[in-house]
Design a protein around this motif. Structure first.
Motif, mmCIF file in Angstrom:
data_model
loop_
_atom_site.group_PDB
_atom_site.id
_atom_site.type_symbol
_atom_site.label_atom_id
_atom_site.label_comp_id
_atom_site.label_asym_id
_atom_site.label_seq_id
_atom_site.Cartn_x
_atom_site.Cartn_y
_atom_site.Cartn_z
ATOM 1 N N ARG A 143 -34.108 22.866 -98.445
ATOM 2 C CA ARG A 143 -34.195 22.386 -97.103
ATOM 3 C C ARG A 143 -35.356 21.360 -96.946
ATOM 4 O O ARG A 143 -35.270 20.260 -96.148
ATOM 5 C CB ARG A 143 -34.252 23.411 -96.031
ATOM 6 C CG ARG A 143 -33.215 24.327 -95.939
ATOM 7 C CD ARG A 143 -33.122 25.359 -94.827
ATOM 8 N NE ARG A 143 -33.569 24.646 -93.623
ATOM 9 C CZ ARG A 143 -34.121 25.499 -92.394
ATOM 10 N NH1 ARG A 143 -34.383 26.657 -92.649
ATOM 11 N NH2 ARG A 143 -34.280 24.808 -91.521
ATOM 12 N N CYS A 146 -34.033 17.935 -98.347
ATOM 13 C CA CYS A 146 -33.300 17.468 -97.222
ATOM 14 C C CYS A 146 -34.243 16.715 -96.242
ATOM 15 O O CYS A 146 -33.891 15.633 -95.902
ATOM 16 C CB CYS A 146 -32.283 18.520 -96.858
ATOM 17 S SG CYS A 146 -31.187 18.885 -98.056
ATOM 18 N N PHE A 153 -28.890 19.119 -93.449
ATOM 19 C CA PHE A 153 -28.523 20.603 -94.313
ATOM 20 C C PHE A 153 -27.542 21.103 -93.538
ATOM 21 O O PHE A 153 -27.832 21.489 -92.249
ATOM 22 C CB PHE A 153 -29.878 21.262 -94.546
ATOM 23 C CG PHE A 153 -29.715 22.644 -95.350
ATOM 24 C CD1 PHE A 153 -30.023 22.544 -96.790
ATOM 25 C CD2 PHE A 153 -29.526 23.599 -94.441
ATOM 26 C CE1 PHE A 153 -29.861 23.728 -97.227
ATOM 27 C CE2 PHE A 153 -29.641 24.632 -95.227
ATOM 28 C CZ PHE A 153 -29.455 24.908 -96.742
ATOM 29 N N VAL A 194 -29.857 24.069 -87.964
ATOM 30 C CA VAL A 194 -28.981 23.995 -89.166
ATOM 31 C C VAL A 194 -27.582 24.276 -88.465
ATOM 32 O O VAL A 194 -27.156 25.106 -87.981
ATOM 33 C CB VAL A 194 -29.024 25.185 -90.338
ATOM 34 C CG1 VAL A 194 -28.239 25.124 -91.417
ATOM 35 C CG2 VAL A 194 -30.428 24.909 -90.764
#
Ligand SMILES: NC(=O)c1ccc[n+]([C@@H]2O[C@H](COP(=O)([O-])OP(=O)(O)OC[C@H]3O[C@@H](n4cnc5c(N)ncnc54)[C@H](OP(=O)(O)O)[C@@H]3O)[C@@H](O)[C@H]2O)c1
Length: 242
Positions: A143, A146, A153, A194
């Motif tokens: 993460r 990203c 993500f 997310v």
């Protein structure tokens, strides 16, 4: 009950907005099951649908959407469709694979086209190259990479393919928040920004899984859930799919 401040969409690096909640469609089999799931999802407010060539249901999904969008006063532009390039079409066959998905869906365009997974089929479920995201697999390092590169993500198997809804801690937190275990698992991801893709063929669960934006998990609950991280994976074994 506290209200949610989590946004219902994220902005991708292209500037395109993607809904945070999408319906997972892996293992939705046949025109009827897909149709009823899409109907329940649109009714519950889902505006994104996650498909892939290897799910072998793109044509059913496209047909269901074409029939059902008008029922909800929606048009193609109101929904976000993802599809994915299967490993067998990597390399020289990539364009062919993309065009095939486009024609199967028959919705004019695909909003997001992903490489389904890199490399070849046949990786074991716990292979490092099979990433996913839920409290038992927090993916902290991935993460942060990203974030660094502006890559969105997105979670899949948020419910551990159904197994995580019986985790005792998840059940306890659900009870204390007067929510269901699935809502707690999905909210844990959404509250971290997310996007999620819960799959269900059950209309009641599809509705249940969409109720994520009217409550907030407190910091203690978030931390207790994240402390479940043990690197566990539930993802399918790709060798069984194609
Ligand atoms: N990019 C990739 O490589 C990749 C890989 C894997 C998955 N995905 C996507 O992510 C989606 C979700 O992942 P997933 O399908 O592996 O698993 P999941 O969403 O974690 O779990 C789905 C399972 O949970 C059950 N379920 C759903 N809602 C529930 C609820 N409220 N309470 C109890 N059980 C519930 C479903 O059963 P019922 O259907 O009977 O409700 C199904 O058996 C996939 O469908 C696919 O679209 C992408």
């Amino acid at each position: 009950m506290a209200s949610s401040s989590s946004p219902s969409s994220v902005v991708l690096s292209t500037g395109v907005q993607m809904p945070v909640l999408g319906l997972g469609t892996y293992k939705l089999w046949g025109p009827e099951e897909v149709y009823w799931a899409v109907d329940a999802a649109l009714a519950a407010g889902y505006r994104a649908f996650d498909s892939a060539a290897v799910y072998r249901n793109e044509a059913d999904l496209g047909r269901a959407l074409k029939e059902l969008l008008p029922k909800y006063g929606l048009t193609r532009e109101d929904v976000f469709i993802t599809s994915k390039l299967g490993p067998k079409d990597h390399g020289g066959k990539a364009m062919e694979g993309a065009l095939h998905s486009l024609s199967q869906l028959d919705l004019g365009y695909i909003d997001l086209y992903l490489i389904h997974w890199p490399g070849t089929q046949g990786l074991a479920v716990d292979d490092k190259r099979n990433p996913e995201f839920h409290p038992r697999l927090c993916q902290t390092e991935l993460r942060s990479v990203c974030d660094e590169y502006g890559v969105c993500f997105q979670a899949y198997s948020s419910l551990g393919k159904g197994e995580l809804v019986t985790d005792p801690l998840v059940m306890e937190i659900a009870k204390n928040n007067e929510r269901t275990p699935a809502q707690v698992l999905l909210r844990w991801a959404v509250q971290q920004g997310v996007p999620v893709l819960p799959k269900s063929s059950n209309p009641d669960r599809i509705k249940e899984n969409a109720r994520l934006f009217d409550f907030t998990l407190n910091k203690t609950d978030m931390n207790r859930l994240s402390a479940l991280d043990c690197g566990q994976k539930y993802c399918w074994d790709p060798s069984e799919v194609v």
